[in-house]
Design a protein around this motif. Structure first.
Motif, PDB file in Angstrom:
ATOM      1  N   GLY A  25       0.747  -1.234  -0.003  1.00 27.15           N
ATOM      2  CA  GLY A  25      -0.061   0.075   0.153  1.00 27.15           C
ATOM      3  C   GLY A  25       0.730   1.240  -0.078  1.00 27.15           C
ATOM      4  O   GLY A  25       0.331   2.378   0.217  1.00 27.15           O
ATOM      5  N   VAL A  26       2.183   1.074  -0.266  1.00 29.41           N
ATOM      6  CA  VAL A  26       2.901   2.360  -0.411  1.00 29.41           C
ATOM      7  C   VAL A  26       2.890   3.146  -1.689  1.00 29.41           C
ATOM      8  O   VAL A  26       3.392   4.087  -1.914  1.00 29.41           O
ATOM      9  CB  VAL A  26       4.437   2.237  -0.002  1.00 29.41           C
ATOM     10  N   GLY A  27       2.334   2.496  -2.810  1.00 27.97           N
ATOM     11  CA  GLY A  27       2.238   2.981  -4.031  1.00 27.97           C
ATOM     12  C   GLY A  27       3.141   2.435  -5.056  1.00 27.97           C
ATOM     13  O   GLY A  27       3.580   3.221  -6.065  1.00 27.97           O
ATOM     14  N   LYS A  28       3.450   1.308  -4.900  1.00 35.94           N
ATOM     15  CA  LYS A  28       4.628   0.569  -5.628  1.00 35.94           C
ATOM     16  C   LYS A  28       3.638   0.874  -7.278  1.00 35.94           C
ATOM     17  O   LYS A  28       4.355   1.122  -8.334  1.00 35.94           O
ATOM     18  CB  LYS A  28       4.620  -1.050  -5.619  1.00 35.94           C
ATOM     19  N   SER A  29       2.646   0.375  -7.306  1.00 35.26           N
ATOM     20  CA  SER A  29       1.965   0.220  -8.710  1.00 35.26           C
ATOM     21  C   SER A  29       1.734   1.362  -9.258  1.00 35.26           C
ATOM     22  O   SER A  29       1.524   1.704 -10.511  1.00 35.26           O
ATOM     23  CB  SER A  29       0.503  -0.467  -8.747  1.00 35.26           C
ATOM     24  N   THR A  30       1.258   2.551  -8.544  1.00 34.53           N
ATOM     25  CA  THR A  30       1.313   3.769  -8.713  1.00 34.53           C
ATOM     26  C   THR A  30       2.592   4.607  -9.248  1.00 34.53           C
ATOM     27  O   THR A  30       2.562   5.032 -10.501  1.00 34.53           O
ATOM     28  CB  THR A  30       0.824   4.851  -7.816  1.00 34.53           C
ATOM     29  N   VAL A  31       3.637   4.121  -8.682  1.00 36.72           N
ATOM     30  CA  VAL A  31       4.978   4.558  -9.078  1.00 36.72           C
ATOM     31  C   VAL A  31       5.557   3.880 -10.318  1.00 36.72           C
ATOM     32  O   VAL A  31       5.997   4.412 -11.499  1.00 36.72           O
ATOM     33  CB  VAL A  31       6.136   4.532  -7.908  1.00 36.72           C
ATOM     34  N   ALA A  32       5.445   2.648 -10.298  1.00 34.63           N
ATOM     35  CA  ALA A  32       5.501   1.628 -11.477  1.00 34.63           C
ATOM     36  C   ALA A  32       4.856   2.257 -12.722  1.00 34.63           C
ATOM     37  O   ALA A  32       5.350   2.438 -13.886  1.00 34.63           O
ATOM     38  CB  ALA A  32       5.176   0.167 -11.352  1.00 34.63           C
ATOM     39  N   SER A  33       3.639   2.598 -12.563  1.00 31.54           N
ATOM     40  CA  SER A  33       2.827   2.948 -13.965  1.00 31.54           C
ATOM     41  C   SER A  33       3.319   4.408 -14.437  1.00 31.54           C
ATOM     42  O   SER A  33       3.493   4.737 -15.524  1.00 31.54           O
ATOM     43  CB  SER A  33       1.552   2.879 -13.313  1.00 31.54           C
ATOM     44  N   GLN A  34       3.687   5.278 -12.972  1.00 26.99           N
ATOM     45  CA  GLN A  34       3.969   6.436 -13.823  1.00 26.99           C
ATOM     46  C   GLN A  34       5.274   6.680 -14.193  1.00 26.99           C
ATOM     47  O   GLN A  34       5.586   7.136 -15.372  1.00 26.99           O
ATOM     48  CB  GLN A  34       3.840   7.459 -12.490  1.00 26.99           C
ATOM     49  N   ILE A  35       6.144   5.700 -13.740  1.00 22.68           N
ATOM     50  CA  ILE A  35       7.706   5.515 -14.458  1.00 22.68           C
ATOM     51  C   ILE A  35       7.439   5.080 -15.981  1.00 22.68           C
ATOM     52  O   ILE A  35       7.874   5.956 -16.888  1.00 22.68           O
ATOM     53  CB  ILE A  35       8.434   4.720 -13.636  1.00 22.68           C
ATOM     54  N   ALA A  36       6.558   3.997 -15.995  1.00 18.42           N
ATOM     55  CA  ALA A  36       6.151   3.513 -17.293  1.00 18.42           C
ATOM     56  C   ALA A  36       5.488   4.601 -18.443  1.00 18.42           C
ATOM     57  O   ALA A  36       6.220   4.751 -19.545  1.00 18.42           O
ATOM     58  CB  ALA A  36       5.387   2.262 -17.160  1.00 18.42           C
ATOM     59  N   LEU A  37       4.736   5.415 -17.758  1.00 20.60           N
ATOM     60  CA  LEU A  37       4.023   6.315 -18.726  1.00 20.60           C
ATOM     61  C   LEU A  37       4.863   7.361 -19.022  1.00 20.60           C
ATOM     62  O   LEU A  37       4.972   7.933 -20.262  1.00 20.60           O
ATOM     63  CB  LEU A  37       2.758   6.929 -17.943  1.00 20.60           C
ATOM     64  N   GLU A  38       5.773   8.087 -18.161  1.00 19.27           N
ATOM     65  CA  GLU A  38       6.369   8.994 -18.511  1.00 19.27           C
ATOM     66  C   GLU A  38       7.550   8.432 -19.590  1.00 19.27           C
ATOM     67  O   GLU A  38       8.043   9.372 -20.441  1.00 19.27           O
ATOM     68  CB  GLU A  38       7.138   9.715 -17.102  1.00 19.27           C
ATOM     69  N   LEU A  39       8.274   7.249 -19.191  1.00 21.62           N
ATOM     70  CA  LEU A  39       9.270   7.045 -20.214  1.00 21.62           C
ATOM     71  C   LEU A  39       8.672   6.881 -21.567  1.00 21.62           C
ATOM     72  O   LEU A  39       9.184   6.996 -22.526  1.00 21.62           O
ATOM     73  CB  LEU A  39       9.816   5.493 -19.719  1.00 21.62           C
ATOM     74  N   LEU A  42      -8.222  -9.178   7.719  1.00 22.88           N
ATOM     75  CA  LEU A  42      -7.740  -9.620   6.440  1.00 22.88           C
ATOM     76  C   LEU A  42      -7.985  -8.431   5.627  1.00 22.88           C
ATOM     77  O   LEU A  42      -8.634  -7.520   5.956  1.00 22.88           O
ATOM     78  CB  LEU A  42      -8.510 -10.840   5.673  1.00 22.88           C
ATOM     79  N   SER A  43      -7.257  -8.490   4.436  1.00 24.23           N
ATOM     80  CA  SER A  43      -7.502  -7.330   3.251  1.00 24.23           C
ATOM     81  C   SER A  43      -7.425  -7.891   2.027  1.00 24.23           C
ATOM     82  O   SER A  43      -8.434  -7.840   1.386  1.00 24.23           O
ATOM     83  CB  SER A  43      -6.648  -6.249   3.563  1.00 24.23           C
ATOM     84  N   GLY A  44      -6.336  -8.237   1.456  1.00 24.61           N
ATOM     85  CA  GLY A  44      -6.382  -8.356  -0.043  1.00 24.61           C
ATOM     86  C   GLY A  44      -5.251  -7.315  -0.391  1.00 24.61           C
ATOM     87  O   GLY A  44      -4.523  -7.515  -1.108  1.00 24.61           O
ATOM     88  N   LYS A  45      -5.562  -6.177   0.040  1.00 25.86           N
ATOM     89  CA  LYS A  45      -4.888  -4.868  -0.331  1.00 25.86           C
ATOM     90  C   LYS A  45      -3.734  -4.808   0.634  1.00 25.86           C
ATOM     91  O   LYS A  45      -4.272  -4.868   1.960  1.00 25.86           O
ATOM     92  CB  LYS A  45      -5.713  -3.865  -0.423  1.00 25.86           C
ATOM     93  N   GLY A  46      -2.519  -4.276   0.286  1.00 26.38           N
ATOM     94  CA  GLY A  46      -1.436  -3.908   1.281  1.00 26.38           C
ATOM     95  C   GLY A  46      -1.779  -2.540   1.844  1.00 26.38           C
ATOM     96  O   GLY A  46      -2.253  -1.672   1.187  1.00 26.38           O
ATOM     97  N   GLY A  47      -1.426  -2.170   2.869  1.00 24.85           N
ATOM     98  CA  GLY A  47      -1.187  -0.691   3.438  1.00 24.85           C
ATOM     99  C   GLY A  47      -2.596  -0.247   3.868  1.00 24.85           C
ATOM    100  O   GLY A  47      -2.615   1.081   3.796  1.00 24.85           O
ATOM    101  N   VAL A  48      -3.625  -1.046   4.284  1.00 25.98           N
ATOM    102  CA  VAL A  48      -4.942  -0.413   4.500  1.00 25.98           C
ATOM    103  C   VAL A  48      -5.018  -0.055   5.895  1.00 25.98           C
ATOM    104  O   VAL A  48      -6.073   0.477   6.543  1.00 25.98           O
ATOM    105  CB  VAL A  48      -5.956  -1.199   3.802  1.00 25.98           C
ATOM    106  N   GLY A  49      -4.171  -0.736   6.732  1.00 25.16           N
ATOM    107  CA  GLY A  49      -4.126  -0.814   8.154  1.00 25.16           C
ATOM    108  C   GLY A  49      -4.931  -1.703   8.970  1.00 25.16           C
ATOM    109  O   GLY A  49      -5.249  -1.665   9.865  1.00 25.16           O
ATOM    110  N   LYS A  50      -4.247  -2.813   8.426  1.00 29.31           N
ATOM    111  CA  LYS A  50      -4.761  -4.384   8.902  1.00 29.31           C
ATOM    112  C   LYS A  50      -4.113  -4.286  10.325  1.00 29.31           C
ATOM    113  O   LYS A  50      -4.707  -4.614  11.314  1.00 29.31           O
ATOM    114  CB  LYS A  50      -4.332  -5.683   8.245  1.00 29.31           C
ATOM    115  N   SER A  51      -2.527  -3.995  10.353  1.00 30.18           N
ATOM    116  CA  SER A  51      -1.862  -4.227  11.620  1.00 30.18           C
ATOM    117  C   SER A  51      -2.463  -3.302  12.569  1.00 30.18           C
ATOM    118  O   SER A  51      -2.641  -3.312  13.674  1.00 30.18           O
ATOM    119  CB  SER A  51      -0.426  -4.284  11.323  1.00 30.18           C
ATOM    120  N   SER A  52      -2.573  -1.821  12.170  1.00 29.28           N
ATOM    121  CA  SER A  52      -2.582  -0.920  13.062  1.00 29.28           C
ATOM    122  C   SER A  52      -4.133  -1.094  13.834  1.00 29.28           C
ATOM    123  O   SER A  52      -4.595  -1.071  14.893  1.00 29.28           O
ATOM    124  CB  SER A  52      -2.878   0.430  12.508  1.00 29.28           C
ATOM    125  N   PHE A  53      -5.109  -1.832  12.719  1.00 26.20           N
ATOM    126  CA  PHE A  53      -6.316  -1.933  13.246  1.00 26.20           C
ATOM    127  C   PHE A  53      -6.411  -3.205  14.264  1.00 26.20           C
ATOM    128  O   PHE A  53      -7.035  -3.165  15.524  1.00 26.20           O
ATOM    129  CB  PHE A  53      -7.511  -2.368  12.074  1.00 26.20           C
TER     130      PHE A  53
END
Lengths: 262, 325
Positions: A22-36, B64-75
């Motif tokens: 959830g830190v934005g890997k896919s966001t960053v990957a897609s933006q790098i790809a689009l900009e390149l 559970l989530s499926g998605k990372g970084g949504v706050g599972k551990s903090s919850f």
């Protein structure tokens, strides 16, 4: 070996890793790809997040299918000029509610197929978007890109300590498997209130640069929590095309600078 | 079914079944050749051992989530702290995120060690009635990476479930990594005997998160884990200066609430984004103690009440049933 077999040379492989979700890997990957691709390069983006494939949606390609030819799988093109080729398990699922409930060996087999059977053609860059962690997907990718021109990994983090801990482990992984770390991007670095412009560090600040110093890897820059970027991701639109003059777009260009130089 | 090996796919018909090795799900499974030859693999004794170990645990909940970084551990951490305010109840967290174990840091016990005795592994205690087990306690340095393939991860999860001496517990909360893979399949399989009361599904409001969370809900339905409810985290941000609300992660497709309705599972609450939650997690402090009157604390309290109510309405030791496709 892998991608060369499927027709064409790949000049540079760049992984986008984190360790933390959830830190934005896919966001960053897609933006790098689009900009390149915007700069005229031939780019491929391979999404090996089999359980949570976000790339098709982010690029507005969620209803597309993958077709086969005699040489292998044809990637989905994000643009008319075929500058940006995309492959993801997302294109192979009948419904986007379908869960991919696979143990490691089945995931590994799929990833190997993605690396060997996609007909990328000649690419300047292959960007590989990964799930969080240091497990099957990461080990399999590392093993199967050994004979390609691996430029290295871009590490994405958010500023807070809970994220940095996981990213530090991911850097250890890279060192162990011999993948150079191109640098660290600190995403979600500050949020400017759209009503009054006050900037709040919702997920703290500065952690990315501190980690870069601690682990002696380059710091590539910060990306703020930008509602225009978030909406572009939600809507499957190209942020750098729509908002090319914005500070965030400028930050994205700074991130790809070391990739262009290599 | 006690006869699903720990390296089997989720749709394994069972090693004792006539279909063993012969259905399409068996393709790629390491046991396929053996199963289809007619040799019956013995059932995994761990499932019965885990059932016996967890007999003293009244309620088992997965986060559970499926998605990372949504706050599972903090919850999970805040749910545990909230439940533990009742000193008559004993609460524990089992952290099965082996690659990214956050719980020790969030609970302020990073660097602590676990010990083994004749009765098993001793968890780390935060309070008299609140304990934790995590791989984080087994790593010698914060830079140590757990670079393991599925079978090794499954082995440790089995040990955590079978060998940790929790004692009598009212609630065991299992914090999971994102996804629907080895860890999740193993937890569902190993807890078949002991039972899972329910899963709390965490999401953030935006569609990119919901895409993954729908898959997680389908995973739960597939393996027969009841969904206690969906929690929408990071739901709106109040600017500390102008007090106006903005949606950092916009619910462009209706957010967690609409998704829960579409997926026919309960929606149990929204928690707003408060930067102090993240700070408390980073520093191992309790957000409830630091900020007892905030909208986020109130939201947490309401959600915790829903969870208590769900558990008290249920008979203890609910057994997981696999639904037919």
């Amino acid at each position: 070996m892998a991608a060369e077999k499927a027709g064409g040379g790949i000049k540079s492989v760049v992984l986008v890793l984190s360790g933390k979700g959830g830190v934005g890997k896919s966001t960053v990957a897609s933006q790098i790809a689009l900009e390149l691709a915007n700069t005229g390069k031939k780019v491929g983006i391979l999404d090996v997040d089999l359980c949570g494939p976000s790339i098709p949606r982010i690029l507005g390609l969620q209803d597309h299918d993958v077709h086969q030819c005699s040489g292998g799988w044809i990637p989905v093109y994000a643009d008319k000029n075929e500058n940006l080729a995309v492959m993801s398990i997302g294109f192979l699922l009948k419904s986007n509610r379908d869960a991919v409930v696979w143990r490691g060996p089945k995931k590994n087999a799929m990833i190997k197929q993605f690396l060997s059977d996609v007909v990328w053609g000649d690419l300047d860059y292959l960007i590989i978007d990964t799930p969080p962690g240091t497990s099957d997907e990461h080990i399999t990718v590392a093993e199967n890109i050994r004979n390609l021109n691996v430029t290295g990994a871009v590490m994405v983090t958010t500023p807070q300590a809970v994220a940095l801990g996981d990213v530090r482990r991911e850097i250890t992984f890279c060192k162990k498997v011999g993948i150079p770390v191109i640098g660290i991007v600190e995403n979600m670095s500050g949020y400017a209130c759209p009503h009054c412009s006050e900037c709040t560090n919702i997920f703290s600040k500065g952690g990315g640069e501190t980690l870069a110093n601690l682990t002696q890897v380059p710091f590539l820059g910060c990306l703020p929590l930008d509602p225009k970027l978030t909406m572009s991701i939600e809507d499957g639109k190209s942020f750098t095309e729509l908002y090319s003059e914005s500070a965030t777009a400028s930050a994205i260009k700074d991130i790809i600078r070391p990739l262009m130089a290599s | 079914m006690a006869d699903v090996p720990n390296n089997a796919p989720i749709e394994c018909p069972g090693t004792q079944s006539d279909q063993a090795g012969k259905v399409s799900a068996c393709n790629g499974c390491a046991n396929q050749k053996l199963c289809s030859s007619g040799v019956k693999l013995p059932p995994d004794p761990a499932i019965e051992e885990i059932k016996r170990r967890l007999e003293s645990v009244k309620h088992k909940l997965l986060i559970l989530s499926g998605k990372g970084g949504v706050g599972k551990s903090s919850f999970t951490a805040h749910l545990a702290r909230g439940l533990a305010t009742n000193e008559d109840e004993d609460i524990a967290i089992l952290d099965v995120d082996l690659c990214g174990p956050s719980i020790p840091r969030i609970m302020g016990v990073e660097g602590h060690q676990v010990f083994q005795s004749m009765s098993g592994w001793s968890p780390v205690f935060i309070e008299d009635n609140l304990s934790i087990m995590s791989i984080g306690f087994l790593l010698s340095s914060p830079a140590d990476a757990v670079i393991w393939r599925g079978p090794k991860k499954n082995g440790l999860i089995k040990q955590f479930l079978r060998d940790v001496d929790w004692g009598e517990l009212d609630y065991l909360l299992v914090d999971t990594p994102p996804g629907t893979s080895d860890e999740h399949i193993s937890i569902a399989q190993y807890l078949k005997g002991a039972g899972i009361d329910g899963a709390i599904i965490i999401t953030t409001p935006q569609e990119v998160a919901l895409l993954d969370v729908r898959k997680e809900i389908n995973f739960c339905k597939k393996v027969g884990i009841p969904v206690l409810g969906v929690v929408e985290n990071m739901s709106g941000f109040i600017c500390p200066k102008c007090k106006m609300e903005s949606q950092i992660f916009p619910p462009t497709t209706g957010g967690g609430q609409q998704m829960a309705k579409d997926m026919e599972v309960p929606f149990i609450g929204k928690i707003p984004l408060d930067p102090r939650i993240g700070q408390c997690c980073d520093e191992g402090r309790s957000y409830f103690s630091e900020v007892p009157d905030s909208p986020a604390t109130k939201a947490y309290q309401s959600i915790i009440e829903e969870i208590r109510k769900f558990c008290s309405d249920k008979p203890t030791n609910h057994v997981v049933d696999e639904k037919d496709e």
